[in-house]
Write a protein that holds these residues in place. Structure first.
Motif, mmCIF file in Angstrom:
data_model
loop_
_atom_site.group_PDB
_atom_site.id
_atom_site.type_symbol
_atom_site.label_atom_id
_atom_site.label_comp_id
_atom_site.label_asym_id
_atom_site.label_seq_id
_atom_site.Cartn_x
_atom_site.Cartn_y
_atom_site.Cartn_z
ATOM 1 N N ASN A 119 -26.766 25.343 10.852
ATOM 2 C CA ASN A 119 -26.730 24.174 11.730
ATOM 3 C C ASN A 119 -27.090 24.615 13.156
ATOM 4 O OD1 ASN A 119 -26.141 21.785 13.047
ATOM 5 N ND2 ASN A 119 -23.912 22.010 12.873
ATOM 6 N N THR A 231 -17.866 28.357 12.406
ATOM 7 C CA THR A 231 -18.156 27.154 13.200
ATOM 8 C C THR A 231 -19.059 27.522 14.377
ATOM 9 O OG1 THR A 231 -16.124 27.506 14.472
ATOM 10 C CG2 THR A 231 -16.007 25.956 12.609
ATOM 11 N N LYS A 234 -21.119 22.798 19.577
ATOM 12 C CA LYS A 234 -22.139 21.798 19.871
ATOM 13 C C LYS A 234 -21.597 20.886 20.971
ATOM 14 C CE LYS A 234 -25.146 22.822 16.553
ATOM 15 N NZ LYS A 234 -26.550 23.184 16.799
ATOM 16 N N THR A 237 -17.663 20.020 21.108
ATOM 17 C CA THR A 237 -17.036 20.077 19.781
ATOM 18 C C THR A 237 -17.496 21.297 18.999
ATOM 19 O OG1 THR A 237 -18.774 18.738 18.769
ATOM 20 C CG2 THR A 237 -16.871 17.556 19.688
ATOM 21 N N GLU A 239 -18.612 22.525 15.242
ATOM 22 C CA GLU A 239 -19.119 22.020 13.973
ATOM 23 C C GLU A 239 -19.305 23.176 12.995
ATOM 24 O OE1 GLU A 239 -22.695 19.799 14.496
ATOM 25 O OE2 GLU A 239 -21.854 18.496 16.072
#
Length: 396
Positions: A119, A231, A234, A237, A239
């Motif tokens: 991601n 994680t 982003k 936060t 993600e």
């Protein structure tokens, strides 16, 4: 000034070469459709493939880029390869390959392959791509390999943390077991009886300490799990680092062959032979010199090998190898004294020392200071019986 057609032609070629050089030096800009994936490959049928494999994939369908970046490459033809391998000076390097060709090899070997699509933003994808491209250059690609701490698997997390710094957080909370490095190796070598025996013989007590959670990551399966739980920041936060998991190749079940000549079976057979000959010697009141010389040469050679791996190499995992307690290196010299019908008087005390060393080995085994291969059990019993007989038969 009049320029001839030939001069003009050479001038164009010169400009083209200069332009090409600048293009080669410039990093290619990936498109927004580009992605980075962690590739995890399952174990294979050979010992050297037993632990699986990890690599990076860079994919940009717009530019037609589909490359594997593999930190698990070494060169058999490198100068003094086998000498350096024995000494622990293992030079591995980052290589690149076409992804489709890479997959064909794993399909041929019947090994599963999974992708973890990361991601990442376009900027982050570009940054990792540029790092890998730079790292893959001939002058940058080599590194000093360490099976536990610097291999194809540990490099995956190291690259992500180097490029993305504090943006990514790896949690080890999913690891709830308390295993040693030897336990972790055993999980993957159960079907390789001889390979496991060799590993247990060569590696020392240092791998019997409990492994830290971060140490599990020398295995590709645990890197896969680490990325599953990781994680990435982003904005304000956090993600998941993995956007999607994809199974590319499935392993086809194959019938496992039953191995008859295992280390345990062979050593048990040899041990029974030692005990039987000792029993016959006791009955006939004589000593089998051939057995004693062979036994002491065998244990002495193994003992010298163990000590060389401990003191004469840079292998971190071969330190403090207590196999020398049963494979005692001085046996190599004592073997020649046993050729005599009446060995020197001090040799009885030497046999008592050998018995004491076997006792210390058993205690270390029970306390898990070093876990020895269970196939050695009958040999330890046979050696103890033989040493007791030699003490009695040679006592003046």
């Amino acid at each position: 000034m009049i320029i001839s057609d030939n001069m003009r032609h050479y001038f164009y070629i010169f400009c083209l070469v200069i332009f090409s050089c600048f293009q080669l030096n410039a990093q290619q800009q990936l498109t927004e459709k580009a992605s980075i994936s962690v590739v995890t490959c399952g174990p294979g049928a050979e010992l050297y493939t037993a632990f699986g494999h990890s690599a990076f994939r860079v994919f940009d369908p717009t530019l037609g880029i589909d490359k594997i970046y593999n930190y698990g490459t070494f060169d058999f033809n490198a100068p003094n390869f086998y000498g350096n391998f024995a000494k622990g000076n293992l030079t591995y390097f980052l290589s690149t390959a076409d992804f489709v060709r890479f997959l064909r090899m794993y399909q041929y070997e019947n090994r599963w392959v999974k992708l973890q699509l990361l991601n990442l933003s376009s900027e982050e994808v570009q940054a990792i791509y540029e790092f890998l491209e730079e790292n893959a250059k001939v002058e940058n690609r080599n590194y000093q390999y360490d099976f536990f701490y610097d291999n194809c698997s540990t490099k995956i997390e190291a690259v992500i943390q180097t490029v993305l710094n504090d943006k990514v957080h790896f949690s080890n909370n999913h690891i709830t077991t308390h295993k040693s490095h030897r336990d972790l190796i055993n999980d993957y070598t159960k079907q390789f009886k001889w390979g496991k025996f060799g590993i247990d013989l060569a590696l020392g007590a240092v791998i019997d300490d409990e492994a830290a959670k971060n140490d599990y990551k020398f295995l590709p399966d645990y890197i896969f799990k680490a990325f599953e739980k990781a994680t990435i920041q982003k904005g304000a936060t956090m993600e998941p680092l993995v956007a999607k998991e994809i199974s590319i190749l499935e392993e086809k079940p194959i019938e496992k062959k039953t191995e008859i000549l295992t280390p345990l079976n062979l050593i048990l057979l040899i041990s029974l032979g030692i005990i039987f000959i000792t029993y016959k010697n006791q009955q006939q009141q004589k000593r089998s010199k051939l057995l004693d010389v062979g036994l002491f040469l065998f244990t002495g050679i193994i003992g010298v090998t163990v000590l060389l791996l401990w003191f004469a190499t840079t292998h971190t995992a071969t330190y403090q190898n207590l196999n020398f307690l049963w494979a005692f290196a001085p046996n190599l010299i004592v073997a020649f004294y046993l050729l005599k019908t009446k060995p020197p008087t001090w040799i009885c005390y030497y046999f008592i020392l050998l018995l004491l060393l076997l006792l210390i080995m058993v205690v270390c085994w029970l306390l898990k200071i070093q876990v020895f291969n269970y196939a050695l059990s009958p040999l330890i019993v046979a050696l103890a019986i033989r040493y007791v007989y030699l003490i009695k038969s040679l006592k003046y």
